[in-house]
Design a protein around this motif. Sequence first.
Motif, PDB file in Angstrom:
ATOM      1  N   TYR A  23       0.797  -1.222   0.000  1.00 32.65           N
ATOM      2  CA  TYR A  23       0.000   0.000   0.000  1.00 32.65           C
ATOM      3  C   TYR A  23       0.834   1.279   0.000  1.00 32.65           C
ATOM      4  N   LEU A  24       2.132   1.158  -0.032  1.00 29.58           N
ATOM      5  CA  LEU A  24       3.002   2.334   0.023  1.00 29.58           C
ATOM      6  C   LEU A  24       2.789   3.257  -1.183  1.00 29.58           C
ATOM      7  N   ALA A  25       2.756   2.709  -2.377  1.00 31.24           N
ATOM      8  CA  ALA A  25       2.591   3.547  -3.574  1.00 31.24           C
ATOM      9  C   ALA A  25       1.259   4.296  -3.547  1.00 31.24           C
ATOM     10  N   GLY A  26       0.209   3.637  -3.128  1.00 22.84           N
ATOM     11  CA  GLY A  26      -1.097   4.290  -3.054  1.00 22.84           C
ATOM     12  C   GLY A  26      -1.118   5.411  -2.036  1.00 22.84           C
ATOM     13  N   SER A  27      -0.450   5.209  -0.910  1.00 20.81           N
ATOM     14  CA  SER A  27      -0.439   6.258   0.107  1.00 20.81           C
ATOM     15  C   SER A  27       0.377   7.466  -0.349  1.00 20.81           C
ATOM     16  N   VAL A  28       1.444   7.225  -1.086  1.00 16.96           N
ATOM     17  CA  VAL A  28       2.228   8.338  -1.625  1.00 16.96           C
ATOM     18  C   VAL A  28       1.399   9.098  -2.656  1.00 16.96           C
ATOM     19  N   LEU A  29       0.672   8.382  -3.488  1.00 12.35           N
ATOM     20  CA  LEU A  29      -0.185   9.023  -4.484  1.00 12.35           C
ATOM     21  C   LEU A  29      -1.251   9.883  -3.816  1.00 12.35           C
ATOM     22  N   VAL A  30      -1.872   9.382  -2.782  1.00 14.02           N
ATOM     23  CA  VAL A  30      -2.885  10.154  -2.058  1.00 14.02           C
ATOM     24  C   VAL A  30      -2.256  11.391  -1.420  1.00 14.02           C
ATOM     25  N   ALA A  31      -1.052  11.237  -0.868  1.00 13.46           N
ATOM     26  CA  ALA A  31      -0.373  12.375  -0.250  1.00 13.46           C
ATOM     27  C   ALA A  31      -0.056  13.466  -1.269  1.00 13.46           C
ATOM     28  N   VAL A  64      -1.950  13.848  -4.276  1.00 13.88           N
ATOM     29  CA  VAL A  64      -3.179  14.273  -4.941  1.00 13.88           C
ATOM     30  C   VAL A  64      -4.062  15.145  -4.050  1.00 13.88           C
ATOM     31  N   VAL A  65      -4.198  14.816  -2.782  1.00 15.65           N
ATOM     32  CA  VAL A  65      -5.130  15.535  -1.911  1.00 15.65           C
ATOM     33  C   VAL A  65      -4.778  17.022  -1.782  1.00 15.65           C
ATOM     34  N   PRO A  66      -3.535  17.395  -1.458  1.00 17.34           N
ATOM     35  CA  PRO A  66      -3.248  18.837  -1.378  1.00 17.34           C
ATOM     36  C   PRO A  66      -3.439  19.560  -2.713  1.00 17.34           C
ATOM     37  N   ALA A  67      -3.058  18.907  -3.804  1.00 17.74           N
ATOM     38  CA  ALA A  67      -3.243  19.528  -5.121  1.00 17.74           C
ATOM     39  C   ALA A  67      -4.720  19.706  -5.434  1.00 17.74           C
ATOM     40  N   THR A  68      -5.535  18.762  -5.020  1.00 20.60           N
ATOM     41  CA  THR A  68      -6.976  18.857  -5.261  1.00 20.60           C
ATOM     42  C   THR A  68      -7.584  19.999  -4.459  1.00 20.60           C
ATOM     43  N   VAL A  69      -7.190  20.118  -3.205  1.00 24.02           N
ATOM     44  CA  VAL A  69      -7.730  21.171  -2.356  1.00 24.02           C
ATOM     45  C   VAL A  69      -7.361  22.550  -2.898  1.00 24.02           C
ATOM     46  N   ARG A  70      -6.133  22.698  -3.375  1.00 22.56           N
ATOM     47  CA  ARG A  70      -5.683  23.982  -3.921  1.00 22.56           C
ATOM     48  C   ARG A  70      -6.174  24.202  -5.351  1.00 22.56           C
ATOM     49  N   ALA A 107     -12.061  22.475 -10.898  1.00 23.64           N
ATOM     50  CA  ALA A 107     -11.537  21.620 -11.970  1.00 23.64           C
ATOM     51  C   ALA A 107     -10.795  20.418 -11.395  1.00 23.64           C
ATOM     52  N   ALA A 108     -10.072  20.621 -10.311  1.00 25.06           N
ATOM     53  CA  ALA A 108      -9.354  19.516  -9.687  1.00 25.06           C
ATOM     54  C   ALA A 108     -10.324  18.504  -9.087  1.00 25.06           C
ATOM     55  N   PHE A 109     -11.400  18.993  -8.464  1.00 27.43           N
ATOM     56  CA  PHE A 109     -12.394  18.073  -7.913  1.00 27.43           C
ATOM     57  C   PHE A 109     -13.081  17.277  -9.024  1.00 27.43           C
ATOM     58  N   VAL A 110     -13.358  17.922 -10.142  1.00 26.89           N
ATOM     59  CA  VAL A 110     -13.944  17.219 -11.291  1.00 26.89           C
ATOM     60  C   VAL A 110     -12.976  16.143 -11.778  1.00 26.89           C
ATOM     61  N   ALA A 111     -11.698  16.496 -11.895  1.00 29.11           N
ATOM     62  CA  ALA A 111     -10.691  15.545 -12.368  1.00 29.11           C
ATOM     63  C   ALA A 111     -10.600  14.327 -11.448  1.00 29.11           C
ATOM     64  N   VAL A 112     -10.552  14.565 -10.156  1.00 23.78           N
ATOM     65  CA  VAL A 112     -10.453  13.452  -9.205  1.00 23.78           C
ATOM     66  C   VAL A 112     -11.716  12.601  -9.241  1.00 23.78           C
ATOM     67  N   GLY A 113     -12.876  13.252  -9.307  1.00 29.79           N
ATOM     68  CA  GLY A 113     -14.130  12.491  -9.378  1.00 29.79           C
ATOM     69  C   GLY A 113     -14.212  11.623 -10.621  1.00 29.79           C
ATOM     70  N   VAL A 114     -13.864  12.186 -11.766  1.00 31.75           N
ATOM     71  CA  VAL A 114     -13.888  11.414 -13.012  1.00 31.75           C
ATOM     72  C   VAL A 114     -12.868  10.281 -12.952  1.00 31.75           C
ATOM     73  N   THR A 115     -11.697  10.559 -12.393  1.00 32.33           N
ATOM     74  CA  THR A 115     -10.672   9.524 -12.278  1.00 32.33           C
ATOM     75  C   THR A 115     -11.149   8.371 -11.404  1.00 32.33           C
ATOM     76  N   LEU A 116     -11.757   8.687 -10.257  1.00 34.71           N
ATOM     77  CA  LEU A 116     -12.262   7.633  -9.373  1.00 34.71           C
ATOM     78  C   LEU A 116     -13.366   6.821 -10.044  1.00 34.71           C
ATOM     79  N   LEU A 117     -14.273   7.507 -10.719  1.00 39.13           N
ATOM     80  CA  LEU A 117     -15.355   6.809 -11.421  1.00 39.13           C
ATOM     81  C   LEU A 117     -14.799   5.931 -12.533  1.00 39.13           C
ATOM     82  N   ALA A 118     -13.870   6.475 -13.306  1.00 39.29           N
ATOM     83  CA  ALA A 118     -13.282   5.703 -14.405  1.00 39.29           C
ATOM     84  C   ALA A 118     -12.520   4.497 -13.867  1.00 39.29           C
ATOM     85  N   MET A 119     -11.837   4.676 -12.745  1.00 42.27           N
ATOM     86  CA  MET A 119     -11.095   3.556 -12.168  1.00 42.27           C
ATOM     87  C   MET A 119     -12.041   2.457 -11.714  1.00 42.27           C
ATOM     88  N   ALA A 120     -13.189   2.840 -11.173  1.00 35.99           N
ATOM     89  CA  ALA A 120     -14.171   1.844 -10.745  1.00 35.99           C
ATOM     90  C   ALA A 120     -14.758   1.096 -11.934  1.00 35.99           C
TER      91      ALA A 120
END
Length: 101
Positions: free
Chosen positions: A43-51, A53-59, A63-76
Amino acid sequence: MSSADALLVIFAMALVTYATRAGGIWLVGFMPMSPRLEAFLRYLAGSVLVALVVPATVRGGAAAFVAVGVTLLAMAVVRRGLVAMALGILAAALYRAFIGA
């Protein structure tokens, strides 16, 4: 700074990066592979990715929230990380092109 100096700095950074990664792999070879260590490494790679993505999304605003939402939906749906990320980037670009921000 001359271009030769810049190339030397880039080469040195590449060596340090490689040494860090190779050294980590080498050190893990000496550790007994317990279920806890295996789970940590899995799970190390996933935790680094979250670390990252989350600050970049908040800032990044809407558009960043749309990108993350579409990415999560597409991944599912498609279960392919690269495809999901590409769709998220496309969604952010389209959002910015048509909505603004």
